[in-house]
Structure formats: structure tokens, C-alpha cells
Design a protein around this motif. Structure first.
Motif, PDB file in Angstrom:
ATOM      1  N   ARG A  97       5.727  12.145   3.406  1.00  0.00           N
ATOM      2  CA  ARG A  97       7.072  11.782   2.640  1.00  0.00           C
ATOM      3  C   ARG A  97       7.244  13.279   1.663  1.00  0.00           C
ATOM      4  NH1 ARG A  97       7.704   6.789  -1.301  1.00  0.00           N
ATOM      5  NH2 ARG A  97       5.888   5.779  -0.158  1.00  0.00           N
ATOM      6  N   PHE A 135      12.175   8.038  -0.650  1.00  0.00           N
ATOM      7  CA  PHE A 135      12.323   6.703   0.231  1.00  0.00           C
ATOM      8  C   PHE A 135      11.288   6.693   1.614  1.00  0.00           C
ATOM      9  CE2 PHE A 135      16.472   4.496  -1.268  1.00  0.00           C
ATOM     10  CZ  PHE A 135      16.069   4.634  -2.338  1.00  0.00           C
ATOM     11  N   ALA A 136      10.532   5.579   1.406  1.00  0.00           N
ATOM     12  CA  ALA A 136       9.605   5.413   2.518  1.00  0.00           C
ATOM     13  C   ALA A 136      10.485   5.099   3.561  1.00  0.00           C
ATOM     14  CB  ALA A 136       8.427   4.842   2.176  1.00  0.00           C
ATOM     15  N   GLY A 137      10.135   5.231   4.945  1.00  0.00           N
ATOM     16  CA  GLY A 137      10.943   4.652   5.884  1.00  0.00           C
ATOM     17  C   GLY A 137      10.354   4.663   7.221  1.00  0.00           C
ATOM     18  N   TYR A 138      10.613   3.848   8.396  1.00  0.00           N
ATOM     19  CA  TYR A 138      10.593   3.892   9.697  1.00  0.00           C
ATOM     20  C   TYR A 138      11.559   3.688  10.614  1.00  0.00           C
ATOM     21  CZ  TYR A 138       5.503   3.084   7.718  1.00  0.00           C
ATOM     22  OH  TYR A 138       4.795   2.981   7.066  1.00  0.00           O
ATOM     23  N   LEU A 141      14.514   1.419   9.800  1.00  0.00           N
ATOM     24  CA  LEU A 141      15.310   1.856   8.431  1.00  0.00           C
ATOM     25  C   LEU A 141      16.116   2.763   8.721  1.00  0.00           C
ATOM     26  CD1 LEU A 141      12.397   0.455   7.567  1.00  0.00           C
ATOM     27  CD2 LEU A 141      12.789   1.173   5.320  1.00  0.00           C
TER      28      LEU A 141
ATOM     29  N   LEU B 253      10.065  -3.223   6.605  1.00  0.00           N
ATOM     30  CA  LEU B 253       8.733  -2.904   7.640  1.00  0.00           C
ATOM     31  C   LEU B 253       7.549  -2.628   6.669  1.00  0.00           C
ATOM     32  CD1 LEU B 253       7.762  -2.902  10.231  1.00  0.00           C
ATOM     33  CD2 LEU B 253       8.811  -0.826  10.865  1.00  0.00           C
ATOM     34  N   THR B 254       6.676  -3.284   6.598  1.00  0.00           N
ATOM     35  CA  THR B 254       5.468  -2.733   6.123  1.00  0.00           C
ATOM     36  C   THR B 254       4.274  -2.709   7.455  1.00  0.00           C
ATOM     37  OG1 THR B 254       4.647  -5.073   5.472  1.00  0.00           O
ATOM     38  CG2 THR B 254       5.796  -3.887   3.845  1.00  0.00           C
ATOM     39  N   GLU B 256       1.378  -0.472   6.330  1.00  0.00           N
ATOM     40  CA  GLU B 256       0.131   0.010   5.808  1.00  0.00           C
ATOM     41  C   GLU B 256      -0.208  -1.205   4.651  1.00  0.00           C
ATOM     42  OE1 GLU B 256       0.331   4.108   4.812  1.00  0.00           O
ATOM     43  OE2 GLU B 256       1.273   4.606   6.527  1.00  0.00           O
ATOM     44  N   ARG B 258      -1.178  -0.611   1.528  1.00  0.00           N
ATOM     45  CA  ARG B 258      -0.379  -0.420   0.409  1.00  0.00           C
ATOM     46  C   ARG B 258       0.987  -0.909   0.082  1.00  0.00           C
ATOM     47  NH1 ARG B 258       2.428   4.238   0.776  1.00  0.00           N
ATOM     48  NH2 ARG B 258       1.996   5.377   2.298  1.00  0.00           N
ATOM     49  N   GLN B 259       1.485  -0.811   1.358  1.00  0.00           N
ATOM     50  CA  GLN B 259       2.837  -1.210   1.472  1.00  0.00           C
ATOM     51  C   GLN B 259       2.891  -2.861   1.418  1.00  0.00           C
ATOM     52  OE1 GLN B 259       4.015   0.416   5.164  1.00  0.00           O
ATOM     53  NE2 GLN B 259       4.527   2.466   4.307  1.00  0.00           N
ATOM     54  N   VAL B 308      16.471  -3.052  -2.587  1.00  0.00           N
ATOM     55  CA  VAL B 308      15.673  -1.658  -2.288  1.00  0.00           C
ATOM     56  C   VAL B 308      15.346  -0.976  -3.394  1.00  0.00           C
ATOM     57  CG1 VAL B 308      16.646   0.271  -1.256  1.00  0.00           C
ATOM     58  CG2 VAL B 308      17.403  -1.968  -0.030  1.00  0.00           C
ATOM     59  N   GLN B 312      11.482   0.071  -3.374  1.00  0.00           N
ATOM     60  CA  GLN B 312      11.059   1.214  -3.057  1.00  0.00           C
ATOM     61  C   GLN B 312      10.311   2.154  -4.136  1.00  0.00           C
ATOM     62  OE1 GLN B 312      11.428   3.595  -0.446  1.00  0.00           O
ATOM     63  NE2 GLN B 312      12.510   2.718   0.874  1.00  0.00           N
ATOM     64  N   SER B 315       6.702   1.671  -3.136  1.00  0.00           N
ATOM     65  CA  SER B 315       6.681   2.269  -2.172  1.00  0.00           C
ATOM     66  C   SER B 315       6.575   1.146  -0.814  1.00  0.00           C
ATOM     67  CB  SER B 315       5.156   2.792  -1.966  1.00  0.00           C
ATOM     68  OG  SER B 315       5.342   3.920  -3.049  1.00  0.00           O
ATOM     69  N   PRO B 317       8.770   0.125   2.162  1.00  0.00           N
ATOM     70  CA  PRO B 317      10.002   0.472   3.020  1.00  0.00           C
ATOM     71  C   PRO B 317      10.859  -0.561   3.228  1.00  0.00           C
ATOM     72  CG  PRO B 317       7.528   0.986   3.988  1.00  0.00           C
ATOM     73  CD  PRO B 317       7.375  -0.006   3.048  1.00  0.00           C
ATOM     74  N   LEU B 318      12.128  -0.268   2.639  1.00  0.00           N
ATOM     75  CA  LEU B 318      13.254  -1.003   2.322  1.00  0.00           C
ATOM     76  C   LEU B 318      14.455  -0.164   2.517  1.00  0.00           C
ATOM     77  CD1 LEU B 318      12.130  -3.672  -0.300  1.00  0.00           C
ATOM     78  CD2 LEU B 318      13.095  -4.414   1.668  1.00  0.00           C
TER      79      LEU B 318
END
Lengths: 379, 380
Positions: A97, A135-138, A141, B253-254, B256, B258-259, B308, B312, B315, B317-318
């Protein structure tokens, strides 16, 4: 000759997008040093229950043809060791990130201090700068942010999430950017920091729709329909869940399709009546013979066994650690002076290439390495 | 970023492109700074007639996007003069990108041997749906065939869409995703061949859009080797995915721990989510459908932006499912310079996506909009 022979990449990337980029470059000849640790091993060394894989992968496509060393980036000595690897590299690639690599002490300026012409690649969800950069994402997303998913699906249904194709196209895009940076370095002697935003890659694959929207148009989900090609769709073939994709562009193609199917009036129902009584691959060949664009909606086993893809080295056989063969995907090109490109080794064991990297390249003797192992720096 | 510092400044590309794959390769290289000449036949590139079209006109949005920044030369390759004109162009070029069908190349002087003989230092890139060699090299394909021949076609849709419409046929990815993968692979191949040109001279790069689309779908082959055959019905995330909200959709989508922990907080730490068994990711996977029932019920009464933003922060993921116009107007993308106003003849100044790359902290810049179609050159 592999075209990128002589290029070395310090690979800090994780998950799929970044590792796929460096995998492509490794198949093209770059020496890619995968940097991980027992504390934070690659995702494929662990179970992945969300995808239903309950143990480690025995072969990992995106790690193949790479070298592996252990570096514990949680320790200052590990950061120092990582910098030594960067010092003998042309490219440093990361996909944390935004901000993380800098906080580790491995940001672009820090790497320039040890290798002034280093090319640094950063792959992230939303880019290194901007209000959403944290923002976190895969993959799914990326497609959602980029509008590619909103445009995909049935008109009366929800958007469709993109899967690994999204990750990997980010990686292939990033590989192009790295090559451009290398060309620039050759011309100017200067390195640079390349920032690839995955959501923007998704948008770039729908650039015409975004332009239409910017001009006041309203692009929307169309299912399998096409604005100008007709017929155009996916039709049932003989057997359960067998399908053929058919498209006609010209009147000549439409006439040929009507003749072949015996349809008095060419329409989707008439085509489906013909296709549904035929074995899929035989029907597709018959359609192609008549000059019509057609292909079976192939399952993965069909692809893995396809002679055309095998001949092109798009599908290659690789060996499991126990010697059994399995299919893998080769770098998608054929070079007239580079027949050697492709996968040359499987997933490296964690730390498998430390004799070469630490011993031969960095000149560390066994005592120095032992001390770092004891201190859990090489760990 | 000023034009003088674009990474591929000084490179010269000639593109003879009737399809999206070849044109997209040229666009990528052009956007990175190369000078690109699009060679069109007397009627113009077929891409000028490809949908979608801009409102109130017959201007192809697809062509405008693909050809932005290029110049155009209208040259008929059926004549000796036309072929000589192309030859003169190629004599000053670094890369030639062509998607002429293999069977038609020799007559136009575009076959591999002829190009190599006349232009030994040229990187000659062929982009075709199934490549220039192999048993299917002559097969016809539109975008929909590329996607289905490479496997991803069979694997879409998934998740919520397959729940809603389990009996419908597979559905393709929007637009020209597969052809564009061919274009990206072609750009990579072109630059790789160019990199080694000082040692090897020019060479021929054979790109298949099917190969490229398959390569980005490599995970299905990976899974096959792991013992699993993917299918669109089962390829859903065990929990998360497309989540309907009060005013749109979010993607969740989680992966991990911590997510997941963040998600539990976002949901307000309901009793079901605090079940100690759910601390185990394998158990969460097994109970995925039940978890999704709870998540969907929670989201159904909430707004996308709120979910969202708050998620976020934790942390999780959205992402919001943006529409195209939302991307164009998005403040994040405005700040990053993803779009640039360029002139499009007949449509005025339009915001066009430039590139997903920044170099040295700056976005790339388009030189110009798409080229106008000129009269055919007198090359007799």
C-alpha cells in the motif's frame, strides 16, 4: 537469446499483479530476485481458503523462473540487506500500500541513494498520490473503481466482478511501463519512479466508454450483444453447459450462416436450434470453414490440451517437485530471435538462491551469512 | 509532464491497424512518448466505423480513443507506389505494428521475410486473434471469440449474477478486453525486442490475442494443476463479492485476518460475527453463504459511500461500483490527471483517458486528439 538477459530486478511485490509483472519479465530473461521471509512468505506458500485452497501451492505461476532470498524487512539490518540487493539491480518492484515501502526505509529516494539510476516500480490499487491512494484493494475492486465491472453483465442484472484477469492485466501493463523506463534510462542515463494504479488500468480498458460518457453518452451493460455486429452471442451446443460464441460482421457472413443453419430468417433462435444439436468443437470448425467467426466457450482442460496453444508455447508443460507434469502459461509472444523465452524453473524454495545472491553477487562469506541468520535478518 | 521527458521520446512507430489489438499496442507506445504514424487505406481505418459512436454524430469513440496522439497517412498498399511509400516510412521507423491477415501479407509486401530483408533493424510486430503461426492462425475471431477461446469467457459471470441468473449463458467482459490484452502483450514484445536490438538487430514478434488473454487468465491453469477445474457457478467468493446496497453496489473482499477483523467492526460486532469459530479463516470459508446473508442484510439499508468510507478507515477492502461518468468526474482521478481534454474533430474538446502510468510523479500527456482522415496520397 532472451531479450532481457542482463537485467536484474529486486522483487518486493506481493499477491498477483506485481508478481505477474516480474514473472513476465523473468520469462523474457530478466533475473528476478524474489524477496520474502518466513515471517511474511508469499501468499502461495500458505493456504488460501477464500479461494478454497486449503494448503500451499506446489507450483506458483507468478513465482516461476524467479530466484528466492530471505530478508526480514522488520529489522534494520534486513533493510540494509535489501538495499544491497537493490544496489546490484536495475529495477526494484513493489506492490505494498502506498507509504509502506517508504516507512520501511526503501522508498524511491532511499533506493536512489544506493543506486542512482534505479527504476522503481510501484503497483497499487489507486496510485501513489490522490485522496483514495490509501485504499486497500484487490482485482475485483480495481474493476469496480474503474467502471469496467459496471459495464460488464446483463442489462437487467448487477455489475460483474473482475477476477484474476484484472490483476494480471495490471501486471502486464506494469511490465510495459518498466520496459519504457528502461528505454528511457538507456537514452538519458536516468532512472525514474513508475506508478501504476490498478483501478486506472481497469478504466483504460474501457477508455472508449469513458470518452462516450464524457461526451454526454450513456454507455451501459449489454450482456453479449454488440452495437453493430449481428448475430452476435453465445449459443448452446450439444451437451451440458456447452456453448459456442458466434459473430457475423458482413452480409456475406450472415448469408453463409443462414445457409449453414438452414434458417429462413436468421435470428438467435434459429442459430440456437442448429447449434444445440451439434458437438461444440465440430460446429465451430464447420462455421469457420464457412467463413464465420466462431469458437467454443472453452473449459480450462480444453485449453490446457489445445495443440494450437501448445505449438505456440502459450501453454507449456512444467514439472512439479515430485516430477509430475502440469500445464502452465508461457509469456504471450513468439520472438524470431528469442526462442528461449518462457518458464525455465518452477516455484523456488524459500531462500533457495542465497548462495548465488548473497555469496556470489554480494560477496558475503559464510560467517557473515550465519550471523545474519542467527539474528533473524536472513530469516 | 512536458513532451521532452516522456519515456519513449525519439522512437518512431508505424501502425497498420484494422483491429483493436494492433491499434492499442500503438496507442500505449504513443502515449509513452513514441511518435506514431497510423497508415490507413483510402477509405480510412476500419476502426473509424466501429462503435460506440459519440452522441449526435458518426465519430467513433473507439477510434478516437485508440488513435489519440497519432498522425495519419492515407496510403493504398495495392499499388507499387503505395508500397514504396510505406517502405520509405518503415526505413525511418523503429517498430512496425501490423494486423493484416497472414494470407494477404505477401501480396502487400508485408510478410515477415520481405520486411526483414528490406528493414533488418526494424522490430516487426504482428498482432492477430490467434497469432501468425499454429493450426488456428487463419481462424476468424471477433472479441467474443477471443474471450471464449482463452477460457475467461466460460468463467463469467460469477457471484451475484450467477445466483440471479443460473441458467443464462456465459457473458463477456465489456468492450475489447481480449484484443487489448493482445495490444499490451504487443507493446511488451516490441519494447523487449527493441531492448536487445543493439545485439540482435530487428526481429519479428508474433502476438496472439488468445495467448495474451490466456496469460492474464493464468490462474485457471494454475488451479487446474492444483486439481480444481474452475466453473463460473463455483467461482464465487465464499463471502463478500458484489454486495447490493440501498443506492448501488459495493465490492467486498477480505483475504487477511486483519481485514476480517475490520469487517466485524464495520458490521457493528454482531453476535453471529463474534462466534469464536469464525476466527478461523477455513471455518469462515465453510460458512461463507451464511456470512453473506448477514452482510447483505446489513448493507441493504446503507448507502454505498458510507460503507466504503467507513470500511476503508478500518482497512476493509471495499470499493464502489463506479459508472463511467463517475470515473470521469471522480476527484481522485482529476487530481491524478487521468483525463486530459483533447480536440476530437466534429465533437469538440473532450476529456479523454490518457494512461494508467505516472513517471517521476507526473501523469503522461497526449500529444493531440485522433487524426483527421485526409485524402489518399498521390503515390502512383
Amino acid at each position: 537469446m532472451k531479450p532481457l538477459s542482463g537485467i536484474r530486478i529486486a522483487d518486493f511485490t506481493v499477491h498477483n499483479a506485481g508478481p505477474f509483472c516480474t514473472n513476465l519479465l523473468s520469462q523474457l530473461g530478466a533475473e528476478v530476485v524474489k524477496i520474502e521471509s518466513a515471517m511474511r512468505p508469499d501468499a502461495f506458500r500458505k493456504p488460501h481458503p477464500v479461494y478454497g485452497r486449503m494448503g500451499p501451492a506446489t507450483f506458483d505461476q507468478v513465482s516461476s523462473t524467479k530466484l528466492s532470498v530471505r530478508v526480514n524487512l522488520k529489522k534494520p539490518e534486513g533493510i540494509a540487506l535489501a538495499k544491497r540487493i537493490v544496489g546490484i539491480a536495475d529495477v526494484a518492484a513493489e506492490s505494498f500500500r502506498p507509504g509502506v515501502i517508504g516507512r520501511l526505509g526503501l522508498g524511491y529516494e532511499a533506493l536512489c541513494a544506493v543506486k542512482p539510476d534505479i527504476i522503481m516500480l510501484s503497483v497499487s490499487s489507486c496510485g501513489q498520490e490522490g485522496p483514495d491512494s490509501h485504499f486497500a484493494g484487490y482485482a475485483p475492486l480495481f474493476g469496480a473503481w474503474g467502471a469496467l465491472s459496471d459495464l460488464t453483465g446483463y442489462p437487467d442484472g448487477p455489475p460483474v466482478e473482475m477476477r484474476h484477469v484484472m490483476d494480471h492485466t495490471v501486471g502486464m501493463n506494469a511490465a510495459v511501463a518498466v520496459m519504457a523506463a528502461l528505454m528511457q534510462r538507456r537514452a538519458t542515463g536516468k532512472g525514474t519512479h513508475v506508478d501504476v494504479a490498478a483501478r486506472e488500468v481497469a478504466s483504460s480498458l474501457a477508455g472508449e466508454a469513458l470518452l462516450l460518457a464524457a461526451a454526454g453518452g450513456t454507455p451501459a451493460r449489454m450482456g453479449n450483444a454488440h452495437e453493430s455486429l449481428a448475430p452476435h452471442g453465445v449459443f448452446p451446443a450439444l451437451g451440458e453447459d456447452r456453448w459456442i460464441a458466434i459473430a457475423a460482421r458482413t452480409d456475406a457472413e450472415r448469408d453463409a450462416l443462414a445457409k449453414l443453419t438452414g434458417a429462413a430468417t436468421l435470428c438467435d433462435d434459429a442459430i440456437a436450434a442448429w447449434t444445440s444439436t451439434r458437438e461444440a468443437n465440430a460446429a465451430a470448425a464447420e462455421l469457420q470453414e464457412a467463413g464465420i467467426a466462431a469458437h467454443v466457450s472453452w473449459t480450462t482442460p480444453e485449453i490446457a490440451a489445445d495443440p494450437h496453444l501448445r505449438e505456440r508455447n502459450a501453454i507449456v508443460a512444467v514439472r512439479e517437485p515430485d516430477g509430475t507434469a502440469r500445464a502452465a502459461v508461457g509469456v504471450p509472444m513468439r520472438l524470431s530471435k528469442g526462442a528461449e523465452i518462457g518458464i525455465h524453473s518452477g516455484t523456488p524454495k524459500l531462500g533457495e538462491h542465497e548462495d548465488y545472491i548473497y555469496g556470489e553477487l554480494l560477496g558475503m562469506d559464510s560467517a557473515a551469512r550465519k550471523a545474519l541468520e542467527d539474528a533473524e535478518v536472513i530469516y | 509532464m512536458s513532451e521532452t521527458v516522456l519515456p519513449l521520446n525519439g522512437l518512431k512507430i508505424v501502425a497498420h491497424a484494422a483491429g483493436v489489438g494492433a491499434a492499442y499496442a500503438a496507442r500505449m507506445l504513443c502515449t509513452l512518448g513514441a511518435e506514431c504514424v497510423l497508415v490507413e487505406g483510402p477509405g480510412g481505418s476500419p476502426l473509424r466505423a466501429e462503435p460506440p459512436f459519440l452522441p449526435r454524430g458518426e465519430i467513433s469513440a473507439l477510434f478516437a480513443y485508440l488513435a489519440a496522439g497519432m498522425s495519419s497517412r492515407v496510403i493504398g498498399l495495392a499499388s507499387d507506389g503505395g508500397r514504396a511509400a510505406l517502405g520509405a516510412l518503415l526505413s525511418t521507423a523503429d517498430i512496425f505494428i501490423d494486423d493484416t491477415q497472414v494470407a494477404d501479407r505477401a501480396a502487400l509486401g508485408l510478410d515477415e521475410a520481405a520486411i526483414a530483408a528490406k528493414h533488418p533493424d526494424l522490430v516487426h510486430v504482428s498482432v492477430l486473434p490467434f497469432g501468425a503461426t499454429g493450426p488456428k492462425a487463419g481462424w476468424k475471431a471477433e472479441e467474443i471469440q477471443v474471450q471464449h477461446a482463452s477460457g475467461e469467457g466460460y468463467l463469467l459471470p460469477n457471484g451475484l449474477t450467477t445466483e440471479m441468473f443460473p441458467d443464462r449463458p456465459p457473458v463477456k467482459i465489456h468492450g475489447h478486453f481480449g484484443a487489448m490484452q493482445g495490444g499490451i502483450a504487443a507493446a511488451l514484445g516490441a519494447l523487449s525486442a527493441l531492448w536487445v536490438r543493439p545485439q540482435l538487430g530487428g526481429q519479428y514478434v508474433d502476438i496472439s490475442c488468445q495467448d495474451a488473454m490466456l496469460s492474464v487468465g493464468a490462474f485457471a491453469i494454475q488451479r487446474l494443476g492444483d486439481g480444481s477445474v474452475e466453473h463460473r457457478v463455483e467461482r464465487s467468493f465464499r463471502y463478500g463479492g458484489v454486495i447490493p446496497c440501498a443506492d448501488g453496489y459495493v465490492e467486498l473482499l477480505t483475504l487477511e485476518q486483519r481485514q476480517w477483523d475490520g469487517l466485524v467492526k464495520l458490521l457493528g460486532e454482531p453476535e453471529w460475527a463474534l462466534d469464536p469459530a469464525l476466527a478461523d479463516s477455513l471455518e469462515r470459508s465453510r460458512r461463507g453463504p451464511v456470512i453473506n446473508t448477514y452482510i447483505r442484510a446489513w448493507a441493504a439499508t446503507r448507502k454505498v459511500e458510507d460503507i466504503v468510507r467507513e470500511g476503508q478507515k478500518l482497512s476493509v477492502p471495499l470499493a464502489k461500483y463506479y459508472t463511467p461518468i463517475e470515473v470521469v468526474n471522480d476527484k481522485h482521478e482529476k487530481l491524478r490527471g487521468l483525463f486530459q481534454p483533447v480536440p476530437v474533430e466534429g465533437a469538440g474538446l473532450l476529456n479523454m483517458l490518457v494512461s494508467p502510468f505516472h513517471f517521476g510523479g507526473s501523469p503522461l500527456r497526449l500529444r493531440a486528439g485522433p487524426p483527421a482522415l485526409h485524402k489518399a496520397e498521390d503515390v502512383a
